[in-house]
Motif scaffolding. Structure first.
Motif, PDB file in Angstrom:
ATOM      1  N   ILE A  81     -37.325   7.518   0.873  1.00 12.02           N
ATOM      2  CA  ILE A  81     -36.416   8.012  -0.152  1.00 12.02           C
ATOM      3  C   ILE A  81     -35.408   6.916  -0.499  1.00 12.02           C
ATOM      4  O   ILE A  81     -34.785   6.331   0.390  1.00 12.02           O
ATOM      5  N   ILE A  82     -35.278   6.640  -1.786  1.00  6.55           N
ATOM      6  CA  ILE A  82     -34.327   5.636  -2.268  1.00  6.55           C
ATOM      7  C   ILE A  82     -33.147   6.346  -2.920  1.00  6.55           C
ATOM      8  O   ILE A  82     -33.329   7.266  -3.725  1.00  6.55           O
ATOM      9  N   LEU A  83     -31.956   5.921  -2.571  1.00  5.43           N
ATOM     10  CA  LEU A  83     -30.742   6.378  -3.250  1.00  5.43           C
ATOM     11  C   LEU A  83     -30.101   5.155  -3.887  1.00  5.43           C
ATOM     12  O   LEU A  83     -29.839   4.168  -3.199  1.00  5.43           O
ATOM     13  N   THR A  84     -29.870   5.196  -5.192  1.00  5.50           N
ATOM     14  CA  THR A  84     -29.212   4.080  -5.861  1.00  5.50           C
ATOM     15  C   THR A  84     -27.811   4.471  -6.291  1.00  5.50           C
ATOM     16  O   THR A  84     -27.547   5.623  -6.643  1.00  5.50           O
ATOM     17  N   LEU A  85     -26.904   3.511  -6.252  1.00  9.19           N
ATOM     18  CA  LEU A  85     -25.537   3.668  -6.735  1.00  9.19           C
ATOM     19  C   LEU A  85     -25.153   2.396  -7.474  1.00  9.19           C
ATOM     20  O   LEU A  85     -25.625   1.299  -7.136  1.00  9.19           O
ATOM     21  N   ASP A  86     -24.288   2.520  -8.465  1.00  6.67           N
ATOM     22  CA  ASP A  86     -23.744   1.336  -9.115  1.00  6.67           C
ATOM     23  C   ASP A  86     -22.802   0.619  -8.158  1.00  6.67           C
ATOM     24  O   ASP A  86     -22.068   1.245  -7.384  1.00  6.67           O
ATOM     25  N   GLY A  87     -22.787  -0.694  -8.238  1.00  6.01           N
ATOM     26  CA  GLY A  87     -21.980  -1.484  -7.327  1.00  6.01           C
ATOM     27  C   GLY A  87     -20.502  -1.496  -7.630  1.00  6.01           C
ATOM     28  O   GLY A  87     -19.709  -2.037  -6.843  1.00  6.01           O
ATOM     29  N   ASP A  88     -20.089  -0.905  -8.751  1.00  2.00           N
ATOM     30  CA  ASP A  88     -18.667  -0.928  -9.107  1.00  2.00           C
ATOM     31  C   ASP A  88     -17.860   0.156  -8.410  1.00  2.00           C
ATOM     32  O   ASP A  88     -16.645   0.223  -8.560  1.00  2.00           O
TER      33      ASP A  88
END
Length: 242
Positions: free
Chosen positions: A90-97
């Motif tokens: 499972i991949i969870l992505t978030l913006d780096g800001d």
């Protein structure tokens, strides 16, 4: 926990996020405490101290991995670099800001894990966006036009907070800026998407890497490309081994 095979890989693309990247990594670790996870921050050739800040944070965060691009390649390539290196299913992505609160991530992950295999993505939907009126207006119209032309089901495809199955993602055609079209591409492959409302907060440090004009220039050719990809998709129906 860092020695065990993780179930979840958190992928965070960063570019010139000194002052935010380390805090974001620590916040992610707190949000996923008690789970088998890893964090993969992909530094897209930052020109500031982002890379050094993340390297220093690893001493207290054994789940943290830092990958570095030799040249700036954009957000979609950074996400792909992280997914290719990920060990979790499972991949969870978030913006780096840091505008996507990591505390919303577990709800997306849990919904995906509880869903049947044909549900490949759970996307965040920013309920109260903390952006300028100009950005909100541009995003609202872009989402309307994209939904009309592609027939996808996402109200907020620009939200960086998404959970998806790694295997499904790797079946998708790669192109620059594809991160904005993940829901449509998942549908093209025969998968389903679900959505949850998530929080959104103002940027703390640094500045946005995008402008409305730069998004518009890229989105026209990207949209035409995804329309073409959809027109060339042929599904084989059920596949059985004889």
């Amino acid at each position: 926990m860092s020695q065990a095979m993780p179930q979840i890989s958190v992928v965070v693309p960063v570019h010139d996020e000194e002052g935010a990247a380390g805090d974001l990594a620590r916040e992610i670790a707190g949000a996923l405490q008690g789970r088998a996870f890893e964090m993969i921050f992909v530094d897209d050739a930052s020109r500031d101290g982002t890379r050094a800040e993340l390297a220093a944070a690893r001493a207290a965060l054994p789940q943290l991995r830092v990958l570095a691009h030799g040249a700036n390649a954009g957000q979609s390539r950074a996400v792909r670099t992280g997914v290719l290196a990920a060990r979790g299913e499972i991949i969870l992505t978030l913006d780096g800001d840091g505008q996507n609160p990591p505390g919303d991530g577990p709800a997306l992950i849990d919904l995906l894990l509880a869903s049947p295999p044909e549900v490949a993505l759970v996307g965040g939907r920013r309920a109260k966006r903390q952006d300028s009126q100009a950005k909100l207006w541009a995003s609202r119209w872009a989402n309307r036009i994209r939904k009309r032309l592609l027939g996808d089901d996402a109200d907020d495809t620009g939200c960086g907070l998404k959970a998806f199955r790694r295997e499904a993602y790797l079946r998708l055609p790669y192109f620059d800026h594809m991160h904005r079209y993940l829901p449509a591409l998942m549908i093209r492959e025969g998968y389903r998407n679900l959505y949850l409302d998530v929080s959104h907060r103002p940027r703390g440090v640094g500045r946005s890497k995008y402008t409305n004009w730069s998004r518009l220039k890229a989105s026209v050719s990207d949209l035409l490309g995804v329309i073409w990809l959809k027109s060339r998709a042929r599904r084989p129906g059920q596949v059985v081994e004889l």
